[in-house]
Design an enzyme around this catalytic site. Structure first.
Site, short mmCIF file in Angstrom:
data_model
loop_
_atom_site.label_atom_id
_atom_site.label_comp_id
_atom_site.label_asym_id
_atom_site.label_seq_id
_atom_site.Cartn_x
_atom_site.Cartn_y
_atom_site.Cartn_z
N THR B 26 0.97 -1.23 0.10
CA THR B 26 -0.01 0.03 0.19
C THR B 26 0.87 1.22 -0.06
O THR B 26 2.13 1.22 0.65
CB THR B 26 -1.15 -0.10 1.24
OG1 THR B 26 -2.16 1.15 0.73
CG2 THR B 26 -0.31 0.30 2.53
N CYS B 32 -3.13 7.59 7.82
CA CYS B 32 -3.63 6.32 7.61
C CYS B 32 -2.72 5.25 8.27
O CYS B 32 -1.46 5.44 8.39
CB CYS B 32 -3.87 5.83 6.19
SG CYS B 32 -5.10 7.21 5.34
N HIS B 49 -5.43 -0.81 4.86
CA HIS B 49 -5.05 0.64 4.92
C HIS B 49 -6.17 1.17 5.57
O HIS B 49 -7.37 1.60 4.83
CB HIS B 49 -4.81 0.95 3.38
CG HIS B 49 -4.65 2.37 3.21
ND1 HIS B 49 -3.73 2.56 2.31
CD2 HIS B 49 -4.73 3.44 3.89
CE1 HIS B 49 -3.27 4.09 2.47
NE2 HIS B 49 -4.01 4.42 3.20
#
Lengths: 208, 165
Positions: B26, B32, B49
């Site tokens: 990711t 995040c 994520h």
């Protein structure tokens, strides 16, 4: 979020005009700073999935210089001024005479100067917008980051995060005559701000 | 001939799994959190994520469970268990949760990174999954990828380069 999908073309036009006025004034300010003509593309107003927003600046991993301001007041939102590191160096070189080597890092003076440039541009963006909409909008002190576009932009999407997987953004690209300084303005009004913007501009909100 | 490794991409507010070999990745984690769960015995790697700490505040019609720490972690665990992982063998790693911008008088939105991290940890404890490594906080973005054959997590950032854990 569904509500944004039903925005009629007319409303998109209104938002495009919002971007036009804001970025137009910011481009004028930049042009004065540089003492050179600055061109501006027609603003794009798009409802985009989170993933695709960073594609607009070259992908989530693309390193960008971003000046971020939180907009407070009656129509809160997030405002980003985004440049490539090379464009930022070039801008600094012309405005303040810093050497424009691109070792990829910015020293404290350069960071401070960039913040100030961002402040001037964002200030003129917002004040023209506030005049146009008669809404109070004022920027917070700008914050600067040079990092992956995905990491930076996701910060501006948090207000949309609660509501869905898309965000509505007003995107304006501008470039200086010889293309050495190219930048983008992203205005991402908070979801609740759209109704206020429309209302103050006399756009009916009930009949989508 | 070089065999090309398969790469599974996990988008923002998304989760996925990969088994045996290949990479799950990711990109551009800011506030995040990228959380991985790995079962070394069956070489099964899962990644989420996570964007926001809690689904309590969700106002969306159809909840995207991969977006919130409190819903994404159980969903990821379930995916692994369905594919034959054992909860006793699963180990978790996480990265991200940084604070990209700092302002005077920062409100709660500004602290979203640390809150994501706290929420993930609380949920892991509740699910009884061991957290064996983390690289969280700071003020920079990260891209992470896990090699399914080894369970090693590579973390790349603009300022600090690459590290493994």
């Amino acid at each position: 979020m569904e509500v944004f999908k039903h925005f009629k073309e007319f409303k998109m036009d209104v938002l495009r005009e919002v971007g036009n006025i804001g970025a137009g004034n910011a481009a004028t300010a930049l042009s004065r700073l540089l003492n050179k003509p600055v061109d501006m593309a027609v603003p794009k107003v798009q409802l985009l999935p989170f993933e695709e927003i960073s594609e607009k600046v070259g992908g989530a991993e693309q390193v960008v210089v971003a000046i971020f301001l939180r907009v407070e007041g009656e129509a809160p939102g997030n405002l980003f001024f985004i440049l490539s590191p090379e464009a930022a160096k070039s801008l600094l070189n012309r405005l303040v005479g810093f050497p424009s080597e691109t070792d990829g890092m910015f020293n404290e003076m350069e960071q401070s100067a960039l913040c100030e440039i961002g402040n001037i541009l964002a200030g003129s963006y917002l004040s023209s917008l506030a005049d146009f909409t008669k809404l109070s909008m004022y920027p917070t002190v700008p914050a600067l980051a040079m990092d992956m576009a995905g990491a930076i932009l996701s910060f501006g999407l948090l207000q949309f995060g609660h509501m869905g997987d898309d965000a509505l953004l007003i995107d304006t690209t501008f470039l200086e005559g010889d293309h050495e300084v190219e930048g983008q303005f992203f205005l991402i009004p908070d979801p609740d701000s759209f109704a206020k913007i429309f209302k103050s501009l006399g756009v009916p909100i009930d009949h989508d | 001939m070089i065999e090309e490794q398969s790469v599974v991409k996990v988008g923002m507010a998304d989760l996925n799994v990969i088994q045996h070999s290949g990479i799950i990745r990711t990109v551009g984690l800011g506030s995040c959190v990228g959380l991985t769960m790995y079962d070394p015995q069956i070489k099964l790697a899962g990644m989420a994520h996570v964007m926001l700490p809690s689904s309590d505040i969700a106002r969306e019609g159809q909840l995207n469970i991969a977006k919130y720490a409190d819903t994404a972690l159980p969903a990821l665990l379930e995916r692994l268990l369905e594919l034959g992982a054992s909860p006793l063998r699963i180990v978790a790693k996480m990265a991200g949760g940084s604070q990209m911008f700092t302002f005077a008088g920062s409100g709660d939105t500004m602290r979203i990174g640390p809150r994501n991290v706290e929420s993930c940890k609380a949920k892991l404890a509740e699910l009884r999954i061991r957290l064996i490594a983390e690289d969280t906080g700071g003020n920079y973005g990260r891209t992470i990828e896990m090699d399914a054959s080894t369970g090693i997590l590579h973390i790349r950032s603009v300022q600090t380069g690459v590290k493994e854990m």
